[in-house]
Write a protein that holds these residues in place. Sequence first.
Motif, PDB file in Angstrom:
ATOM      1  N   ILE A   1      -0.236 -63.974 -16.722  1.00 29.41           N
ATOM      2  CA  ILE A   1      -1.684 -63.967 -16.479  1.00 29.41           C
ATOM      3  C   ILE A   1      -2.288 -62.638 -16.919  1.00 29.41           C
ATOM      4  N   SER A   2      -1.636 -61.534 -16.571  1.00 28.13           N
ATOM      5  CA  SER A   2      -2.140 -60.213 -16.971  1.00 28.13           C
ATOM      6  C   SER A   2      -2.167 -60.076 -18.484  1.00 28.13           C
ATOM      7  N   HIS A   3      -1.137 -60.622 -19.132  1.00 27.22           N
ATOM      8  CA  HIS A   3      -1.083 -60.529 -20.591  1.00 27.22           C
ATOM      9  C   HIS A   3      -2.195 -61.343 -21.240  1.00 27.22           C
ATOM     10  N   VAL A   4      -2.507 -62.509 -20.688  1.00 26.22           N
ATOM     11  CA  VAL A   4      -3.603 -63.324 -21.227  1.00 26.22           C
ATOM     12  C   VAL A   4      -4.919 -62.556 -21.138  1.00 26.22           C
ATOM     13  N   LEU A   5      -5.156 -61.870 -20.022  1.00 24.44           N
ATOM     14  CA  LEU A   5      -6.386 -61.079 -19.885  1.00 24.44           C
ATOM     15  C   LEU A   5      -6.395 -59.891 -20.844  1.00 24.44           C
ATOM     16  N   THR A   6      -5.225 -59.315 -21.087  1.00 22.45           N
ATOM     17  CA  THR A   6      -5.137 -58.207 -22.046  1.00 22.45           C
ATOM     18  C   THR A   6      -5.437 -58.696 -23.457  1.00 22.45           C
ATOM     19  N   GLU A   7      -4.896 -59.854 -23.820  1.00 19.67           N
ATOM     20  CA  GLU A   7      -5.194 -60.433 -25.133  1.00 19.67           C
ATOM     21  C   GLU A   7      -6.683 -60.756 -25.258  1.00 19.67           C
ATOM     22  N   ALA A   8      -7.278 -61.241 -24.175  1.00 19.97           N
ATOM     23  CA  ALA A   8      -8.714 -61.532 -24.190  1.00 19.97           C
ATOM     24  C   ALA A   8      -9.510 -60.262 -24.431  1.00 19.97           C
ATOM     25  N   ALA A   9      -9.078 -59.159 -23.829  1.00 25.10           N
ATOM     26  CA  ALA A   9      -9.760 -57.875 -24.034  1.00 25.10           C
ATOM     27  C   ALA A   9      -9.664 -57.433 -25.488  1.00 25.10           C
ATOM     28  N   GLU A  10      -8.519 -57.717 -26.129  1.00 28.07           N
ATOM     29  CA  GLU A  10      -8.363 -57.371 -27.542  1.00 28.07           C
ATOM     30  C   GLU A  10      -9.310 -58.180 -28.416  1.00 28.07           C
ATOM     31  N   ASN A  11      -9.761 -59.309 -27.909  1.00 37.15           N
ATOM     32  CA  ASN A  11     -10.758 -60.125 -28.622  1.00 37.15           C
ATOM     33  C   ASN A  11     -12.177 -59.829 -28.155  1.00 37.15           C
TER      34      ASN A  11
ATOM     35  N   HIS B   1     -13.375 -59.544 -24.894  1.00 38.55           N
ATOM     36  CA  HIS B   1     -13.834 -60.082 -23.609  1.00 38.55           C
ATOM     37  C   HIS B   1     -13.579 -59.097 -22.465  1.00 38.55           C
ATOM     38  N   CYS B   2     -14.496 -59.091 -21.497  1.00 40.49           N
ATOM     39  CA  CYS B   2     -14.326 -58.265 -20.299  1.00 40.49           C
ATOM     40  C   CYS B   2     -13.764 -59.080 -19.138  1.00 40.49           C
ATOM     41  N   PHE B   3     -13.781 -60.387 -19.231  1.00 41.87           N
ATOM     42  CA  PHE B   3     -13.229 -61.266 -18.206  1.00 41.87           C
ATOM     43  C   PHE B   3     -12.959 -62.628 -18.845  1.00 41.87           C
ATOM     44  N   LEU B   4     -12.358 -63.516 -18.074  1.00 33.70           N
ATOM     45  CA  LEU B   4     -12.208 -64.909 -18.496  1.00 33.70           C
ATOM     46  C   LEU B   4     -12.610 -65.822 -17.345  1.00 33.70           C
ATOM     47  N   PRO B   5     -13.355 -66.892 -17.631  1.00 31.02           N
ATOM     48  CA  PRO B   5     -13.638 -67.891 -16.597  1.00 31.02           C
ATOM     49  C   PRO B   5     -12.341 -68.578 -16.189  1.00 31.02           C
ATOM     50  N   GLN B   6     -12.310 -69.041 -14.956  1.00 31.78           N
ATOM     51  CA  GLN B   6     -11.075 -69.633 -14.430  1.00 31.78           C
ATOM     52  C   GLN B   6     -10.503 -70.752 -15.294  1.00 31.78           C
ATOM     53  N   PRO B   7     -11.290 -71.749 -15.741  1.00 31.19           N
ATOM     54  CA  PRO B   7     -10.692 -72.834 -16.536  1.00 31.19           C
ATOM     55  C   PRO B   7      -9.993 -72.325 -17.794  1.00 31.19           C
TER      56      PRO B   7
ATOM     57  N   GLN C   1     -24.881 -56.025 -36.901  1.00 36.84           N
ATOM     58  CA  GLN C   1     -23.492 -55.844 -37.315  1.00 36.84           C
ATOM     59  C   GLN C   1     -22.560 -56.478 -36.298  1.00 36.84           C
ATOM     60  N   LEU C   2     -21.283 -56.536 -36.657  1.00 34.22           N
ATOM     61  CA  LEU C   2     -20.273 -57.019 -35.728  1.00 34.22           C
ATOM     62  C   LEU C   2     -20.243 -56.139 -34.484  1.00 34.22           C
ATOM     63  N   PRO C   3     -19.891 -56.704 -33.339  1.00 32.83           N
ATOM     64  CA  PRO C   3     -19.734 -55.870 -32.142  1.00 32.83           C
ATOM     65  C   PRO C   3     -18.492 -55.001 -32.249  1.00 32.83           C
ATOM     66  N   SER C   4     -18.291 -54.175 -31.241  1.00 35.55           N
ATOM     67  CA  SER C   4     -17.196 -53.213 -31.242  1.00 35.55           C
ATOM     68  C   SER C   4     -15.841 -53.896 -31.364  1.00 35.55           C
ATOM     69  N   VAL C   5     -14.867 -53.153 -31.881  1.00 38.01           N
ATOM     70  CA  VAL C   5     -13.499 -53.663 -31.935  1.00 38.01           C
ATOM     71  C   VAL C   5     -12.948 -53.792 -30.517  1.00 38.01           C
ATOM     72  N   GLY C   6     -13.313 -52.848 -29.661  1.00 32.53           N
ATOM     73  CA  GLY C   6     -12.869 -52.877 -28.270  1.00 32.53           C
ATOM     74  C   GLY C   6     -13.691 -53.838 -27.435  1.00 32.53           C
TER      75      GLY C   6
ATOM     76  N   GLU D   1     -24.208 -68.354 -34.963  1.00 32.94           N
ATOM     77  CA  GLU D   1     -23.607 -68.208 -33.637  1.00 32.94           C
ATOM     78  C   GLU D   1     -22.151 -67.791 -33.802  1.00 32.94           C
ATOM     79  N   VAL D   2     -21.856 -66.558 -33.441  1.00 32.70           N
ATOM     80  CA  VAL D   2     -20.477 -66.087 -33.502  1.00 32.70           C
ATOM     81  C   VAL D   2     -19.830 -66.340 -32.145  1.00 32.70           C
ATOM     82  N   GLY D   3     -18.516 -66.174 -32.093  1.00 29.22           N
ATOM     83  CA  GLY D   3     -17.809 -66.426 -30.846  1.00 29.22           C
ATOM     84  C   GLY D   3     -18.366 -65.590 -29.708  1.00 29.22           C
ATOM     85  N   GLN D   4     -18.634 -66.231 -28.587  1.00 30.92           N
ATOM     86  CA  GLN D   4     -19.200 -65.543 -27.435  1.00 30.92           C
ATOM     87  C   GLN D   4     -18.204 -64.550 -26.872  1.00 30.92           C
TER      88      GLN D   4
END
Length: 741
Positions: A232-242, A244-250, A471-476, A727-730
Amino acid sequence: MSTPPTPYSLQNQSIPPVALTGVVERITFHSEETGYTVARLQAPRCHELVTIVGNFAGIQAGQTLQLQGTWAEHLQYGQQFKVIHYRETKPATLTGIEKYLGSGLIKGVGPVTAKRIVAHFALETLEIIEQHSDRLIEVPGIGQKRVRMIQKAWIEQQAIKEVMLFLQGHGVSTTYAVKIFKQYGEKAIEVVTRNPYQLAEDIFGIGFLTADTIARQLGILPDSPFRYRAGISHVLTEAAENGHCFLPQPELVDLSIAKLTTADYPATSEAVLELLGEMGRQQDLMVEVVGEIPLYFQPSFFYTEQSLANLTVDLLQQSPVVDMARVRSWIDRFTQSHKISLSPEQQQAVEMAATERVMILTGGPGCGKTFCTRTIVALWKAMGKKIALAAPTGRAAQRLAEMAGLEAKTIHRLLEFDPGTRGFKRGIEEPLPHEAIVVDEASMLDLFLANSLLKAVAKDAQLLLVGDIDQLPSVGPGNVLADLINSERMPVVRLTQVFRQAEASGIIRAAHQINRGQFPGLELISAAPKSDCLWHGGGQEPVHGVQTICELISDFIPQQGFNPVIDVQVLCPMTRGILGTRNLNVVLQELMNPPHPNKSQLNRGDAILRVGDRVIQLKNDYEREVFNGDLGMVGAIDSTEQEVTIVFDERKVIYDYGDLNELGLAWSISIHKSQGSEYPVVILPLYMQHYLLLSRNLIYTGLTRAKQLAIMVGSSKAIGLAVKKHEVGQRYTRLQERLKV
């Protein structure tokens, strides 16, 4: 080096394994990710080298290996030995000893030095090094300094041998085993045994899958809550690399199930949900419920986002007391004396800079952001303010300094990063000693850097954020500039008027057309182009695109007066595929920096690094003060010291061989990595191969990196698709909502 095909003729799988012993002569292919290796082995009583294939945690030329496996006939490459099990033994022949010493395992001994040592001591070499290393002074060309270096390296190598054997026995390559030892020292085995998933958090390049493989070998069951928690922690870390600051539960549940499911074990949503509840109660994860959907944050993201919102609101509470009549009088005198005029939008921005604690200046190319920023800096100087200029990257800071006529720093240097504490010296307790701060390329600010910046702004200081919202948003993680603007709490001036001199640029015209959703006006490439924004069809297939890019670099671009090695940057939408950065870097390296007898190079298994290569930093390295996306050039490769010197903007930075996974070739880089940089010439391949990643702000960002010449290579269909896809990825962030409260 591409992965060789692996089709084998039908074998009798019941054939028992046989033994084979030999010395590794050379590595033909080795994947750090999977361990898959093709090597050539010198075996006793074999007149020719034997090809061995299999998965090796780490393999070096010169190693003597005892192998178990089966013989197979490859349809293309002939007879090969398919390795099932292996173990390393000390080399017993002169050739083996020589290759062992010169393989890079011992700092201070390269191939030449190894040859001299073995020529002098023959089969006694290893015993001499282990027990009588002072005698190494007898070897021609080895002085006392080199002897001490070899002694130290041998002791270190012996010290980590137990750790290395343990880690390699659990699927960890030599490169990562060294990094693990550097991280944990003699406690490495204890740490890995207690919590192998800690590796994925602490060691750059080791992911969840590698840690999970080690965990399974150590007996951690697939349904262990310990494993689920790590997944679970790794999934959130991967999301941050894309971003995201959080992920919805589903989404978090679905991704976690996919990550935790193996061939012999199906993960369940019930187990994930149960553990999420527990992690929420223990505040290992922070939970916010929005519209009955729980949102899961890693604690640092949750608190940092809250902090950034609070700091922004605090800055907005008070406005400086200013005599506006006096400000307008200064603007009139300044414009008259410099024989310039401000557009109404620019006039508004300069006046706002005098009256607001914090503001944003945004706009596309050719709309006068630079001119407007320069005028604001001049106003602040006239008001007697102590000014600081900063940008996220070194190149952007350099451009800002040239524009404003004042020193500019990277944000990290401005905030005085301390490698010892891995934090900034400047903050709430010790704010910056400046009364006015300009930050350029603000679209590159991620959540954590923006928070650190605002914490360091003094209570009575002013802050101007300058950036292009399109422009594109931040890499982080985060979408800071867009969230600040869209919150409608921030004073914002958006420059929209394209000035006459800028309209002459095809690059600027095309950029604004793209932003409006229009197919850009591109001139078909010719021997004598009239525009600075060109298009080459590049054939229908990506392979034709590779050929076209090479021809442009070899022929067309030099004819236009540019130096391809220095001036050209190829920007790609993605890393994979024929027209991805990985493949193009191999092709362009051979084209622009081919091998030469007088040019040192290093074979890293998956790539070759050569003096003169353009490289990019892949992660923030605070100790070296080199950051994700920084471009440099290989200045020297020292096989004796096992060090590589990289030159970043005339600053020399030393890397050990073990840290080279922080670097990648940069003859071609992703458009995301190009943010904050400008290049004389940009080549932008756009094919339907890239369709999943194509978007309006992607192509806009890539195009606007070009200063003098932009060349799009590819299909009009791909360009049209990118322009239409607004519309780019949210990105999952809550900063905008926190500011609206």
